[in-house]
Enzyme design. Structure first.
Site, PDB file in Angstrom:
ATOM      1  N   ALA A 102       0.805  -1.222   0.000  1.00 25.48           N
ATOM      2  CA  ALA A 102       0.000   0.000   0.000  1.00 25.48           C
ATOM      3  C   ALA A 102       0.835   1.269   0.000  1.00 25.48           C
ATOM      4  CB  ALA A 102      -0.944  -0.009   1.206  1.00 25.48           C
ATOM      5  N   GLU A 103       1.753   1.391   0.963  1.00 23.45           N
ATOM      6  CA  GLU A 103       2.554   2.617   1.050  1.00 23.45           C
ATOM      7  C   GLU A 103       3.481   2.756  -0.150  1.00 23.45           C
ATOM      8  OE1 GLU A 103       1.839   0.925   5.199  1.00 23.45           O
ATOM      9  OE2 GLU A 103       2.604   0.160   3.290  1.00 23.45           O
TER      10      GLU A 103
ATOM     11  N   TYR B  31       1.957 -14.031   1.878  1.00 21.02           N
ATOM     12  CA  TYR B  31       2.944 -14.846   2.589  1.00 21.02           C
ATOM     13  C   TYR B  31       3.958 -13.874   3.183  1.00 21.02           C
ATOM     14  CZ  TYR B  31       0.727 -18.553  -0.073  1.00 21.02           C
ATOM     15  OH  TYR B  31      -0.211 -19.410  -0.614  1.00 21.02           O
TER      16      TYR B  31
ATOM     17  N   ARG C  15      -6.893  -4.931   7.062  1.00 21.93           N
ATOM     18  CA  ARG C  15      -6.602  -6.248   6.513  1.00 21.93           C
ATOM     19  C   ARG C  15      -7.000  -7.313   7.545  1.00 21.93           C
ATOM     20  NH1 ARG C  15      -6.244  -3.562   2.667  1.00 21.93           N
ATOM     21  NH2 ARG C  15      -4.582  -3.432   1.090  1.00 21.93           N
TER      22      ARG C  15
ATOM     23  N   ARG D 290     -15.570   5.516  -2.048  1.00 18.04           N
ATOM     24  CA  ARG D 290     -16.753   4.659  -2.136  1.00 18.04           C
ATOM     25  C   ARG D 290     -16.825   3.902  -3.457  1.00 18.04           C
ATOM     26  NH1 ARG D 290     -21.793   8.123  -1.038  1.00 18.04           N
ATOM     27  NH2 ARG D 290     -22.689   6.063  -0.605  1.00 18.04           N
TER      28      ARG D 290
ATOM     29  N   ALA E 214     -17.425   2.735  -6.921  1.00 15.88           N
ATOM     30  CA  ALA E 214     -18.254   3.244  -8.020  1.00 15.88           C
ATOM     31  C   ALA E 214     -19.195   4.358  -7.589  1.00 15.88           C
ATOM     32  CB  ALA E 214     -19.053   2.104  -8.639  1.00 15.88           C
TER      33      ALA E 214
ATOM     34  N   ASP F 129      -4.689   3.251  -3.353  1.00 15.54           N
ATOM     35  CA  ASP F 129      -3.341   3.819  -3.205  1.00 15.54           C
ATOM     36  C   ASP F 129      -3.103   4.926  -4.232  1.00 15.54           C
ATOM     37  OD1 ASP F 129      -3.005   1.786  -1.304  1.00 15.54           O
ATOM     38  OD2 ASP F 129      -2.240   0.403  -2.827  1.00 15.54           O
TER      39      ASP F 129
END
Length: 319
Positions: free
Chosen positions: A33-34, A102, A165, A223, A225, A255
């Protein structure tokens, strides 16, 4: 420096054609993400430092090669000979990819507060964090909180995406941490489920108001769509989603949105233009396979801006 961020990046393998359980060949990319947001900002011309740990294994070398090619500052990345680089596998039964992680015992899970360079944080124009890093373990959590504390002391604005997550922790643990961090956050970038998780309000408008009351000047709810609902310095703003007719892979859209929004803050665009730009950036990513490959370039964004309003924001109130 424009933006400081930290977190885990992973090498990603996904089928070049078909589904994972029957694939004869896998393509190789990177994600996180970052890191995705950092690459998006770098492509838009910003100086970004990403702090992390990767292994000395070949996957770690692959990650560093991508980062350097994308122009990120990597001098604060430590390499571990004893712990592996995180790995993810991506399957695409639909445009909503299924991702298998993993990452237990990865090099990045050994991050500590000592990995955070005080000068880099305090000299940045923005610090960007997500809720993934604190979920990786006590060391990464301490690193994120040290970055937050340094930013607060230096009056550096902080953007935060919860990025919940469920594979890493449960809703109760996550919500407790988010609530603790929010008084130190200036820009909250979350989705609807996260807004409800943090506040306990099912009504979105009530949730947004409660989030703003907890500290952030800008509460932005992505949000999908249905576009964006935001409360920025007390002003409610709604922006529609950017239409995509050729959706390929939705991973990385949030992101990219974050990168677009931070770019708008760093360049002085108005709130509504910034939100529309961020939605446009997100729409470009989902037209490509891979977490970051479709992120727009500075030229692409400049061309888009030439067709839209570029009103600057008014001076922000004193905190």
């Amino acid at each position: 420096m424009d933006v400081f961020t930290l977190g885990e990046a992973m090498v990603c393998f996904s089928p070049t054609t078909g589904l994972l359980d029957a694939a004869a060949h896998l393509g190789c990319s990177v994600g996180g993400a970052e890191l995705n947001t950092a690459i998006g900002l770098s492509r838009l011309g910003h100086h970004v430092q990403w702090t992390s740990r990767v292994s000395t294994d070949p996957l770690g070398s692959r990650l560093l090669a991508v980062l350097e090619a994308e122009g990120l500052t990597t001098n604060r990345i430590r390499r571990s000979p004893d712990l592996p680089t995180g790995l993810m596998l991506k399957d695409r039964p639909t445009t909503e990819a299924r991702v298998l992680y993993y990452r237990r015992g990865s090099a990045a899970s050994a991050l500590t507060a000592e990995d955070v360079d005080e000068d880099a944080v305090s000299s940045a124009r923005f610090v960007h964090l997500t809720g993934i890093t604190p979920a990786l373990g006590p060391g990464p959590a301490a690193a994120a909180e040290r970055a937050l504390a340094i930013a607060g002391a230096a009056a550096v604005p902080v953007s935060f995406d919860p990025n919940f997550r469920p594979q890493l922790w449960n809703e109760r643990q996550a919500a407790a941490l988010y609530r603790r961090l929010l008084p130190s956050v200036d820009h909250l970038l979350c989705n609807e489920a996260e807004a409800r998780l943090i506040t306990g309000h099912q009504d979105l408008d009530r949730a947004v108001s409660a989030l703003a009351d907890s500290g952030p000047r800008h509460v932005i709810v992505k949000r999908s769509a249905d576009g964006v609902t935001a409360l920025c310095d007390g002003e409610q703003v709604r922006v529609p989603a950017w239409h995509v007719s050729d959706l390929v892979d939705s991973v990385g859209a949030g992101d990219a949105f974050n990168a677009g929004w931070l770019h708008s803050r760093l360049t002085g665009l108005g709130v509504r233009t910034g939100l529309r730009l961020a939605a446009f950036a997100a729409a470009q990513v989902v037209r490509h396979a891979g977490d970051y490959e479709g992120f727009p370039s500075a030229t692409h964004i400049a061309d888009w801006l030439a067709e839209h309003d570029r009103q600057p924001d008014p001076a922000p109130p004193q905190r």
